[in-house]
Design a protein around this motif. Structure first.
Motif, PDB file in Angstrom:
ATOM      1  N   GLU A 125       0.841  -1.197   0.000  1.00  0.00           N
ATOM      2  CA  GLU A 125       0.000   0.000   0.000  1.00  0.00           C
ATOM      3  C   GLU A 125       0.879   1.251   0.000  1.00  0.00           C
ATOM      4  OE1 GLU A 125      -3.675   1.892  -0.088  1.00  0.00           O
ATOM      5  OE2 GLU A 125      -3.271  -0.252  -0.216  1.00  0.00           O
ATOM      6  N   MET A 126       1.367   1.631  -1.177  1.00  0.00           N
ATOM      7  CA  MET A 126       2.272   2.776  -1.281  1.00  0.00           C
ATOM      8  C   MET A 126       1.631   4.117  -0.910  1.00  0.00           C
ATOM      9  SD  MET A 126       5.292   1.837  -1.744  1.00  0.00           S
ATOM     10  CE  MET A 126       5.983   3.466  -2.009  1.00  0.00           C
ATOM     11  N   PRO A 127       0.326   4.336  -1.176  1.00  0.00           N
ATOM     12  CA  PRO A 127      -0.271   5.601  -0.735  1.00  0.00           C
ATOM     13  C   PRO A 127      -0.126   5.840   0.761  1.00  0.00           C
ATOM     14  CG  PRO A 127      -1.716   4.536  -2.318  1.00  0.00           C
ATOM     15  CD  PRO A 127      -0.609   3.564  -2.032  1.00  0.00           C
ATOM     16  N   SER A 128      -0.234   4.776   1.568  1.00  0.00           N
ATOM     17  CA  SER A 128      -0.069   4.925   3.019  1.00  0.00           C
ATOM     18  C   SER A 128       1.357   5.326   3.364  1.00  0.00           C
ATOM     19  CB  SER A 128      -0.416   3.608   3.735  1.00  0.00           C
ATOM     20  OG  SER A 128      -1.762   3.281   3.551  1.00  0.00           O
ATOM     21  N   ILE A 129       2.335   4.726   2.671  1.00  0.00           N
ATOM     22  CA  ILE A 129       3.737   5.047   2.911  1.00  0.00           C
ATOM     23  C   ILE A 129       4.006   6.520   2.583  1.00  0.00           C
ATOM     24  CG2 ILE A 129       6.107   4.557   2.186  1.00  0.00           C
ATOM     25  CD1 ILE A 129       4.930   2.333   3.864  1.00  0.00           C
ATOM     26  N   LEU A 130       3.481   6.983   1.455  1.00  0.00           N
ATOM     27  CA  LEU A 130       3.676   8.382   1.058  1.00  0.00           C
ATOM     28  C   LEU A 130       2.952   9.341   2.000  1.00  0.00           C
ATOM     29  CD1 LEU A 130       3.420   8.122  -2.842  1.00  0.00           C
ATOM     30  CD2 LEU A 130       5.467   8.595  -1.484  1.00  0.00           C
ATOM     31  N   PHE A 131       1.794   8.913   2.507  1.00  0.00           N
ATOM     32  CA  PHE A 131       1.075   9.740   3.476  1.00  0.00           C
ATOM     33  C   PHE A 131       1.913   9.930   4.734  1.00  0.00           C
ATOM     34  CE2 PHE A 131      -1.546   9.522   7.391  1.00  0.00           C
ATOM     35  CZ  PHE A 131      -2.082  10.801   7.348  1.00  0.00           C
ATOM     36  N   PHE A 132       2.492   8.841   5.236  1.00  0.00           N
ATOM     37  CA  PHE A 132       3.339   8.940   6.429  1.00  0.00           C
ATOM     38  C   PHE A 132       4.539   9.851   6.173  1.00  0.00           C
ATOM     39  CE2 PHE A 132       1.705   4.446   7.401  1.00  0.00           C
ATOM     40  CZ  PHE A 132       0.658   4.947   8.153  1.00  0.00           C
ATOM     41  N   LEU A 133       5.121   9.733   4.982  1.00  0.00           N
ATOM     42  CA  LEU A 133       6.242  10.606   4.622  1.00  0.00           C
ATOM     43  C   LEU A 133       5.825  12.070   4.695  1.00  0.00           C
ATOM     44  CD1 LEU A 133       9.085  11.166   3.401  1.00  0.00           C
ATOM     45  CD2 LEU A 133       8.027  10.938   1.143  1.00  0.00           C
ATOM     46  N   GLY A 134       4.691  12.380   4.057  1.00  0.00           N
ATOM     47  CA  GLY A 134       4.218  13.769   4.008  1.00  0.00           C
ATOM     48  C   GLY A 134       3.897  14.329   5.377  1.00  0.00           C
ATOM     49  N   ILE A 135       3.140  13.579   6.164  1.00  0.00           N
ATOM     50  CA  ILE A 135       2.685  14.111   7.448  1.00  0.00           C
ATOM     51  C   ILE A 135       3.833  14.222   8.442  1.00  0.00           C
ATOM     52  CG2 ILE A 135       1.999  11.916   8.561  1.00  0.00           C
ATOM     53  CD1 ILE A 135      -0.024  15.182   8.617  1.00  0.00           C
ATOM     54  N   LEU A 136       4.724  13.245   8.472  1.00  0.00           N
ATOM     55  CA  LEU A 136       5.842  13.291   9.417  1.00  0.00           C
ATOM     56  C   LEU A 136       6.807  14.426   9.093  1.00  0.00           C
ATOM     57  CD1 LEU A 136       6.578   9.464   9.818  1.00  0.00           C
ATOM     58  CD2 LEU A 136       5.543  10.983  11.509  1.00  0.00           C
ATOM     59  N   MET A 137       7.058  14.650   7.806  1.00  0.00           N
ATOM     60  CA  MET A 137       7.971  15.726   7.412  1.00  0.00           C
ATOM     61  C   MET A 137       7.325  17.100   7.584  1.00  0.00           C
ATOM     62  SD  MET A 137      10.827  14.367   6.755  1.00  0.00           S
ATOM     63  CE  MET A 137      11.701  15.715   5.957  1.00  0.00           C
ATOM     64  N   ALA A 138       6.002  17.186   7.430  1.00  0.00           N
ATOM     65  CA  ALA A 138       5.312  18.458   7.659  1.00  0.00           C
ATOM     66  C   ALA A 138       5.356  18.832   9.140  1.00  0.00           C
ATOM     67  CB  ALA A 138       3.860  18.360   7.183  1.00  0.00           C
ATOM     68  N   VAL A 139       5.114  17.851   9.998  1.00  0.00           N
ATOM     69  CA  VAL A 139       5.216  18.092  11.440  1.00  0.00           C
ATOM     70  C   VAL A 139       6.646  18.486  11.815  1.00  0.00           C
ATOM     71  CG1 VAL A 139       5.070  16.991  13.719  1.00  0.00           C
ATOM     72  CG2 VAL A 139       3.267  16.607  12.046  1.00  0.00           C
ATOM     73  N   ALA A 140       7.618  17.872  11.130  1.00  0.00           N
ATOM     74  CA  ALA A 140       9.036  18.199  11.385  1.00  0.00           C
ATOM     75  C   ALA A 140       9.321  19.673  11.099  1.00  0.00           C
ATOM     76  CB  ALA A 140       9.934  17.312  10.528  1.00  0.00           C
ATOM     77  N   ALA A 141       8.637  20.247  10.101  1.00  0.00           N
ATOM     78  CA  ALA A 141       8.835  21.670   9.797  1.00  0.00           C
ATOM     79  C   ALA A 141       8.378  22.539  10.964  1.00  0.00           C
ATOM     80  CB  ALA A 141       8.072  22.039   8.520  1.00  0.00           C
ATOM     81  N   LEU A 142       7.218  22.202  11.556  1.00  0.00           N
ATOM     82  CA  LEU A 142       6.724  22.952  12.713  1.00  0.00           C
ATOM     83  C   LEU A 142       7.656  22.769  13.907  1.00  0.00           C
ATOM     84  CD1 LEU A 142       2.858  22.334  12.710  1.00  0.00           C
ATOM     85  CD2 LEU A 142       4.148  24.137  11.586  1.00  0.00           C
ATOM     86  N   GLU A 143       8.147  21.557  14.069  1.00  0.00           N
ATOM     87  CA  GLU A 143       9.066  21.282  15.175  1.00  0.00           C
ATOM     88  C   GLU A 143      10.352  22.086  15.029  1.00  0.00           C
ATOM     89  OE1 GLU A 143      11.876  17.652  16.747  1.00  0.00           O
ATOM     90  OE2 GLU A 143       9.936  17.120  15.888  1.00  0.00           O
ATOM     91  N   SER A 144      10.874  22.156  13.807  1.00  0.00           N
ATOM     92  CA  SER A 144      12.152  22.837  13.566  1.00  0.00           C
ATOM     93  C   SER A 144      12.079  24.328  13.863  1.00  0.00           C
ATOM     94  CB  SER A 144      12.601  22.622  12.115  1.00  0.00           C
ATOM     95  OG  SER A 144      12.787  21.244  11.866  1.00  0.00           O
ATOM     96  N   LEU A 145      10.909  24.926  13.699  1.00  0.00           N
ATOM     97  CA  LEU A 145      10.737  26.357  13.982  1.00  0.00           C
ATOM     98  C   LEU A 145      10.481  26.619  15.455  1.00  0.00           C
ATOM     99  CD1 LEU A 145       8.548  27.400  10.915  1.00  0.00           C
ATOM    100  CD2 LEU A 145      10.986  27.825  11.266  1.00  0.00           C
TER     101      LEU A 145
END
Length: 469
Positions: free
Chosen positions: A322-342
């Motif tokens: 299920e590649m859509p799930s893998i890409l979803f996790f990539l997107g959401i985790l990296m987006a949260v990382a942007a908020l964390e980094s700031l």
């Protein structure tokens, strides 16, 4: 600029939550949110005064006075750091999903169906609840739900009766996934993020999770929907591979081996998962080339197998990931990382702990402020409304308690089991909703109150028993 990034994140979050209403797969807003947030970070880097160093879990001193080139270099390093941490989770999930697909290739899960001999609804309810609780701890709650509902569809032909069982499977699968490091994506995130260890996770959460499953199932067994017997006929299923049982136990054993490998070697879990995948794939190839009968494959798949299109069970299994799930996790985790980094999450955590009254949680580390039990329970309720993956990802950036602190275990329980309160609140619920076309409001009326009782009982049990560990 920070306000714009937060707005983009909230809009993306909203699109993920309403994916069924707007008919847009959640991976799309997740990927857009990730790319746009990091683009705005890079473009507006000179406007930010704070930068959060995830490796040190502290704000970078003097970030506001750094040169533009130094800031950009720090952004690139931070992005690479978060990508590495995210990749650990994704590679781990890919390995686990592939092993499960290899088991299914050999029709291994049909072995579970042979255990069910009774026609009494109450007994079937308990069998599926217990199976969901155990299986989800081994192969994750999402996969366990797919497997058990597939089996359920062969046993309970009446859909109106079947969706009641599906509702209790969701509760049991989410409860089972909470106490295992490989049972739920959020628990896996905490485990890989070195916030919890396998033994302590089991010590803290096994009893609360068990009660979270048992109490709703016990109450449900008295409901009219589970009275009487199921009217079903024994069916002759398609021929199984002679190796189905062997591959089932080998695959499940290989996944269970991963935490043991990590404990012995202290290497990241994905290394052990790749070793397990290699072992399972080796046996799959051997069995496929020797005695695996083509008569166990039907239709177009049989033709492709005969023509050599799927000459390898590993290739066939990888094609079903299920590649859509893998890409979803990539997107959401990296987006949260942007908020964390700031430093946004770090500041939010400080505000939250000052605003919400403390309710008895004391951290083991001397001198650390306690995090309210109410805050963690609200996280659980929130995971029913919004996806629990970004909530747990956010908590990793919000709190700085040490490994195996009770806070992390309570977060694992709340985020894992709280999602059962709404059918859109967990991956298990969403997949059951899709497989059985369960109505959101039917679930809200019939099942949500059972999930709420299980969540409250489990949370109360955790608060009582945590002093023992």
């Amino acid at each position: 600029m920070e306000s714009v990034i937060i707005i983009i994140f909230v809009m993306g979050y909203l699109a993920i939550t309403l994916e069924h209403n707007i008919k847009l797969d959640k991976l799309i807003p997740a990927l857009i949110m990730m790319a746009v947030c990091w683009a705005l970070v890079a473009l507006g880097v000179d406007n930010f005064t704070n930068w959060f160093d995830s490796s040190q879990h502290s704000l970078v001193e003097g970030f506001g006075t750094m040169l533009h080139e130094d800031k950009l270099h720090l952004v690139e390093e931070t992005l690479l750091h978060h990508l590495g941490k995210t990749a650990e989770i994704l590679v781990f999930l890919l390995g686990a999903m592939t092993i499960v697909e290899i088991i299914d290739y050999f029709d291994g899960f049909s072995t579970i169906k042979s255990f069910i001999k009774t026609k009494k609804k109450t007994k079937i309810l308990w069998i599926f609840s217990i199976l969901a609780f155990i299986l989800s701890a081994i192969i994750d709650n999402l996969t366990a739900t797919i497997v058990l509902i597939s089996i359920l569809q062969k046993i309970v032909k009446n859909r109106e009766e079947r969706i009641w069982f599906a509702g209790l499977i969701i509760i049991a699968a989410n409860a089972g996934g909470a106490w295992s490091p490989i049972g739920d994506v959020t628990t896996t995130m905490l485990w890989i993020g070195k916030k919890v260890t396998t033994l302590k996770l089991i010590e803290y959460l096994l009893i609360p999770s068990l009660l979270c499953m048992v109490v709703p199932a016990f109450i449900a067994s008295f409901l009219p929907a589970f009275k009487g017997e199921i009217d079903f006929e024994e069916e002759n299923d398609k021929p199984k591979s002679p190796h189905s049982g062997r591959m089932l136990y080998l695959g499940l054993g290989a996944i269970v081996f991963v935490p043991i490998f990590k404990t012995i070697t202290h290497l990241p879990p994905y290394v052990g998962m790749m070793l397990s995948l290699a072992v399972v794939a080796t046996f799959a190839e051997i069995y496929s080339n020797s005695k695996f009968s083509i008569s166990s494959i039907e239709g177009e798949e049989a033709e492709e197998h005969a023509m050599g299109a799927h000459h390898s069970p590993v290739h066939a299994s990888l094609s079903k990931i299920e590649m859509p799930s893998i890409l979803f996790f990539l997107g959401i985790l990296m987006a949260v990382a942007a908020l964390e980094s700031l430093g946004i999450l770090f500041n939010f955590a400080s505000t939250l702990q000052e605003t919400v009254p403390m309710m008895g949680t004391e951290m083991h580390a001397a001198g650390t402020a306690g995090v309210s039990d109410l805050v963690v329970m609200l996280l659980g309720v929130g995971s029913a409304v919004i996806d629990n993956v970004p909530l747990v990802a956010a908590s990793l950036g919000m709190f700085s308690e040490p490994i195996d602190n009770e806070l992390w275990h309570f977060i694992a329980f709340s985020a894992g089991t709280g999602g059962s309160m709404l059918i859109i609140g967990s991956a298990a619920g969403v997949v059951a909703m899709g497989m059985e076309k369960i109505d959101f409001f039917w679930y809200l009326k019939k099942i949500s109150w059972l999930a709420l009782i299980g969540f409250v009982v489990g949370s109360a049990t955790f608060m009582i028993t945590r002093t023992l560990f």
